[in-house]
Write a protein that holds these residues in place. Structure first.
Motif, PDB file in Angstrom:
ATOM      1  N   TYR A 107      -4.845 104.255 -31.628  1.00 43.75           N
ATOM      2  CA  TYR A 107      -6.100 103.918 -30.961  1.00 43.75           C
ATOM      3  C   TYR A 107      -6.651 102.596 -31.485  1.00 43.75           C
ATOM      4  O   TYR A 107      -6.299 102.133 -32.581  1.00 43.75           O
ATOM      5  CB  TYR A 107      -7.146 105.027 -31.153  1.00 43.75           C
ATOM      6  N   LEU A 108      -7.505 101.973 -30.658  1.00 46.92           N
ATOM      7  CA  LEU A 108      -8.288 100.810 -31.065  1.00 46.92           C
ATOM      8  C   LEU A 108      -9.759 101.216 -31.051  1.00 46.92           C
ATOM      9  O   LEU A 108     -10.247 101.773 -30.064  1.00 46.92           O
ATOM     10  CB  LEU A 108      -8.058  99.626 -30.128  1.00 46.92           C
ATOM     11  N   LEU A 109     -10.461 100.930 -32.156  1.00 46.16           N
ATOM     12  CA  LEU A 109     -11.863 101.287 -32.321  1.00 46.16           C
ATOM     13  C   LEU A 109     -12.658 100.034 -32.616  1.00 46.16           C
ATOM     14  O   LEU A 109     -12.237  99.211 -33.426  1.00 46.16           O
ATOM     15  CB  LEU A 109     -11.992 102.281 -33.483  1.00 46.16           C
ATOM     16  N   ARG A 110     -13.810  99.880 -31.953  1.00 50.64           N
ATOM     17  CA  ARG A 110     -14.624  98.708 -32.275  1.00 50.64           C
ATOM     18  C   ARG A 110     -16.099  98.966 -32.059  1.00 50.64           C
ATOM     19  O   ARG A 110     -16.504  99.785 -31.221  1.00 50.64           O
ATOM     20  CB  ARG A 110     -14.180  97.484 -31.468  1.00 50.64           C
ATOM     21  N   ASN A 111     -16.912  98.257 -32.855  1.00 50.10           N
ATOM     22  CA  ASN A 111     -18.352  98.151 -32.646  1.00 50.10           C
ATOM     23  C   ASN A 111     -18.633  96.824 -31.971  1.00 50.10           C
ATOM     24  O   ASN A 111     -18.175  95.773 -32.451  1.00 50.10           O
ATOM     25  CB  ASN A 111     -19.118  98.216 -33.964  1.00 50.10           C
ATOM     26  N   TYR A 112     -19.378  96.869 -30.876  1.00 49.98           N
ATOM     27  CA  TYR A 112     -19.795  95.648 -30.197  1.00 49.98           C
ATOM     28  C   TYR A 112     -21.198  95.302 -30.668  1.00 49.98           C
ATOM     29  O   TYR A 112     -22.157  96.028 -30.396  1.00 49.98           O
ATOM     30  CB  TYR A 112     -19.770  95.819 -28.681  1.00 49.98           C
ATOM     31  N   TRP A 288     -29.004  88.783 -33.385  1.00 51.83           N
ATOM     32  CA  TRP A 288     -27.866  88.781 -32.461  1.00 51.83           C
ATOM     33  C   TRP A 288     -26.662  89.513 -33.041  1.00 51.83           C
ATOM     34  O   TRP A 288     -25.523  89.225 -32.688  1.00 51.83           O
ATOM     35  CB  TRP A 288     -27.481  87.350 -32.075  1.00 51.83           C
ATOM     36  N   SER A 289     -26.904  90.478 -33.927  1.00 54.48           N
ATOM     37  CA  SER A 289     -25.792  91.161 -34.597  1.00 54.48           C
ATOM     38  C   SER A 289     -26.002  92.665 -34.694  1.00 54.48           C
ATOM     39  O   SER A 289     -25.499  93.295 -35.615  1.00 54.48           O
ATOM     40  CB  SER A 289     -25.589  90.580 -36.005  1.00 54.48           C
ATOM     41  N   GLY A 290     -26.735  93.253 -33.758  1.00 55.94           N
ATOM     42  CA  GLY A 290     -26.924  94.690 -33.771  1.00 55.94           C
ATOM     43  C   GLY A 290     -25.861  95.389 -32.943  1.00 55.94           C
ATOM     44  O   GLY A 290     -25.421  94.886 -31.910  1.00 55.94           O
ATOM     45  N   THR A 291     -25.437  96.581 -33.393  1.00 55.45           N
ATOM     46  CA  THR A 291     -24.412  97.330 -32.679  1.00 55.45           C
ATOM     47  C   THR A 291     -25.010  97.983 -31.433  1.00 55.45           C
ATOM     48  O   THR A 291     -25.911  98.814 -31.530  1.00 55.45           O
ATOM     49  CB  THR A 291     -23.798  98.415 -33.579  1.00 55.45           C
ATOM     50  N   ILE A 292     -24.498  97.602 -30.282  1.00 58.07           N
ATOM     51  CA  ILE A 292     -24.980  98.155 -29.012  1.00 58.07           C
ATOM     52  C   ILE A 292     -24.124  99.335 -28.572  1.00 58.07           C
ATOM     53  O   ILE A 292     -24.637 100.342 -28.107  1.00 58.07           O
ATOM     54  CB  ILE A 292     -25.005  97.057 -27.928  1.00 58.07           C
ATOM     55  N   HIS A 293     -22.807  99.200 -28.719  1.00 57.39           N
ATOM     56  CA  HIS A 293     -21.965 100.355 -28.414  1.00 57.39           C
ATOM     57  C   HIS A 293     -20.783 100.433 -29.379  1.00 57.39           C
ATOM     58  O   HIS A 293     -20.373  99.439 -29.973  1.00 57.39           O
ATOM     59  CB  HIS A 293     -21.482 100.353 -26.953  1.00 57.39           C
ATOM     60  N   THR A 294     -20.266 101.640 -29.510  1.00 54.40           N
ATOM     61  CA  THR A 294     -19.014 101.897 -30.215  1.00 54.40           C
ATOM     62  C   THR A 294     -18.017 102.391 -29.176  1.00 54.40           C
ATOM     63  O   THR A 294     -18.331 103.292 -28.392  1.00 54.40           O
ATOM     64  CB  THR A 294     -19.201 102.958 -31.316  1.00 54.40           C
ATOM     65  N   SER A 295     -16.851 101.780 -29.138  1.00 59.50           N
ATOM     66  CA  SER A 295     -15.843 102.163 -28.145  1.00 59.50           C
ATOM     67  C   SER A 295     -14.511 102.439 -28.824  1.00 59.50           C
ATOM     68  O   SER A 295     -14.202 101.882 -29.882  1.00 59.50           O
ATOM     69  CB  SER A 295     -15.682 101.071 -27.077  1.00 59.50           C
ATOM     70  N   LEU A 296     -13.732 103.310 -28.204  1.00 52.33           N
ATOM     71  CA  LEU A 296     -12.414 103.667 -28.719  1.00 52.33           C
ATOM     72  C   LEU A 296     -11.480 103.860 -27.526  1.00 52.33           C
ATOM     73  O   LEU A 296     -11.873 104.440 -26.507  1.00 52.33           O
ATOM     74  CB  LEU A 296     -12.492 104.948 -29.563  1.00 52.33           C
ATOM     75  N   TYR A 297     -10.257 103.366 -27.670  1.00 51.81           N
ATOM     76  CA  TYR A 297      -9.274 103.452 -26.591  1.00 51.81           C
ATOM     77  C   TYR A 297      -7.962 104.026 -27.130  1.00 51.81           C
ATOM     78  O   TYR A 297      -7.488 103.618 -28.190  1.00 51.81           O
ATOM     79  CB  TYR A 297      -9.006 102.072 -25.992  1.00 51.81           C
ATOM     80  N   LYS A 298      -7.402 104.972 -26.379  1.00 54.94           N
ATOM     81  CA  LYS A 298      -6.098 105.552 -26.698  1.00 54.94           C
ATOM     82  C   LYS A 298      -5.112 105.120 -25.614  1.00 54.94           C
ATOM     83  O   LYS A 298      -5.092 105.701 -24.521  1.00 54.94           O
ATOM     84  CB  LYS A 298      -6.195 107.075 -26.756  1.00 54.94           C
ATOM     85  N   PRO A 299      -4.287 104.116 -25.872  1.00 52.10           N
ATOM     86  CA  PRO A 299      -3.435 103.563 -24.812  1.00 52.10           C
ATOM     87  C   PRO A 299      -2.371 104.511 -24.309  1.00 52.10           C
ATOM     88  O   PRO A 299      -1.997 104.451 -23.130  1.00 52.10           O
ATOM     89  CB  PRO A 299      -2.820 102.319 -25.471  1.00 52.10           C
ATOM     90  N   GLN A 300      -1.852 105.388 -25.154  1.00 49.81           N
ATOM     91  CA  GLN A 300      -0.797 106.288 -24.694  1.00 49.81           C
ATOM     92  C   GLN A 300      -1.324 107.355 -23.740  1.00 49.81           C
ATOM     93  O   GLN A 300      -0.632 107.766 -22.814  1.00 49.81           O
ATOM     94  CB  GLN A 300      -0.107 106.943 -25.892  1.00 49.81           C
ATOM     95  N   GLU A 301      -2.566 107.789 -23.964  1.00 49.48           N
ATOM     96  CA  GLU A 301      -3.180 108.800 -23.095  1.00 49.48           C
ATOM     97  C   GLU A 301      -4.007 108.182 -21.979  1.00 49.48           C
ATOM     98  O   GLU A 301      -4.518 108.900 -21.120  1.00 49.48           O
ATOM     99  CB  GLU A 301      -4.090 109.723 -23.917  1.00 49.48           C
ATOM    100  N   LEU A 302      -4.170 106.859 -21.982  1.00 51.16           N
ATOM    101  CA  LEU A 302      -5.081 106.180 -21.066  1.00 51.16           C
ATOM    102  C   LEU A 302      -6.470 106.842 -21.116  1.00 51.16           C
ATOM    103  O   LEU A 302      -7.066 107.187 -20.105  1.00 51.16           O
ATOM    104  CB  LEU A 302      -4.545 106.172 -19.637  1.00 51.16           C
TER     105      LEU A 302
END
Length: 346
Positions: A107-112, A288-302
């Motif tokens: 998975y890829l995990l990120r804070n925007y 201009w550096s506050g976390t608005i969303h946290t997202s995670l993607y699992k490419p094998q499961e889409l």
């Protein structure tokens, strides 16, 4: 602490028709009025060349040009104004910002992290019928993406590095969209990023369905690739391109490494990124550096997860189910941000 929401939109059709649908949504929000206020307060430090922008889009993204045309049909505003707000190709300014990315085993995990007033408040699933790959993720400046996944399982997020010595080129959120629109795996994305003209300096973090991954360090002058699992807001290869002050980015990277151990499960990693107590999630919204969303993607499961604000349970989307015409939850996303600053759509 304020309650925030984000529209979830699902659309299957041509890029032009997506543009029409997007414009009708825009007219229900305050985004255009807020953008006009911003341009009055902050004169653009770049030019708009209609002919050259058209030419560059015909080379790299002719379908997205059609999308902009569909928006213009409804909004009925001059072409130069359309390109100023939606084309994201600059001739000749970004605020400082932060983002944190972790690549897990699958998975890829990120804070925007950015300013809420720039946030669309729209999460878009789009399956084009006229070329390009289907995509899922939040939109940025309407036509762009700050992170997302496509139908081939390619996942992308980017991190800001600096705004020194910009050149003619696409800005980050349009580059993110282009990568998802036209690349199926990590090798294709790396090659594409090497070919694109870049406005500013960013790292693009990518992972594909085979779990290949890379961090592509990009400036308007050069591109380097490293194979690592963490990224904040400083280059490790293009170090001569770094900002003068990188201490906060390096300290945040150490907190990621400390609190998100190797092989950690997606659920546990998500909680760490989304909980302010670990100091990866940021509340520096006015900077201009506050976390608005946290997202995670699992490419094998889409599969795509997203949570607005802090300490929030992620909404989990099966992109694969939607592509196969199964129904999904299209209720607005909800969350809480510890700031009085509002989204661009409010």
């Amino acid at each position: 602490m304020q309650d925030v929401t984000s529209t979830v939109m699902a659309f299957k059709g041509s890029h032009y028709d997506l543009g029409v649908a997007t414009a009708h949504w825009l007219k229900k929000t305050k985004i255009m009025q807020n953008r006009e206020k911003e341009w009055k307060k902050r004169t653009p430090r770049f030019d708009i060349d209609i002919k050259e922008t058209y030419t560059i889009f015909q080379i790299y993204a002719p379908q997205i040009w059609e999308e902009i045309q569909g928006m213009q049909e409804v909004l009925n505003i001059p072409t130069k104004q359309m390109l100023l707000n939606f084309a994201h190709y600059r001739f000749t300014d970004l605020k400082d910002s932060g983002c944190s990315v972790y690549l897990g085993d699958n998975y890829l995990l990120r804070n925007y992290d950015y300013h809420p007033a720039t946030y669309d408040g729209r999460y878009l699933l789009f399956q084009p019928i006229d070329g390009g790959l289907a995509q899922i993720g939040p939109t940025s400046r309407i036509t762009g993406r700050m992170d997302g996944m496509n139908e081939a399982g390619l996942v992308m997020g980017y991190n800001f590095m600096h705004r020194k010595r910009p050149q003619n080129g696409f800005v980050c959120y349009m580059i993110g969209r282009l990568v998802l629109e036209y690349c199926k795996d990590v090798p294709e994305a790396i090659q594409f990023l090497k070919e694109l003209p870049h406005r500013s300096s960013f790292s693009y973090i990518i992972m594909d369905k085979d779990l290949n991954h890379a961090i592509v360090e990009v400036s308007p002058r050069s591109v380097e690739v490293r194979f690592d699992r963490t990224c904040t807001n400083h280059f490790k290869l293009l170090t001569h391109e770094n900002r003068n002050y990188t201490q906060e980015s390096k300290e945040r990277l150490q907190r990621v490494l400390k609190n998100v151990p190797q092989h950690v499960a997606a659920q546990e990693a998500f909680k760490v990124f989304n909980n302010p107590q670990y100091n990866i999630y940021s509340k520096l919204f006015k900077s201009w550096s506050g976390t608005i969303h946290t997202s995670l993607y699992k490419p094998q499961e889409l599969e795509a997860w997203i949570a607005l604000g802090e300490n929030n349970m992620p909404r989990q989307f099966s992109f694969n189910h939607w592509l196969n015409n199964d129904e999904i939850n299209l209720q607005p996303l909800e969350g809480k941000l510890d700031t009085e600053l509002t989204f661009a759509s409010y």
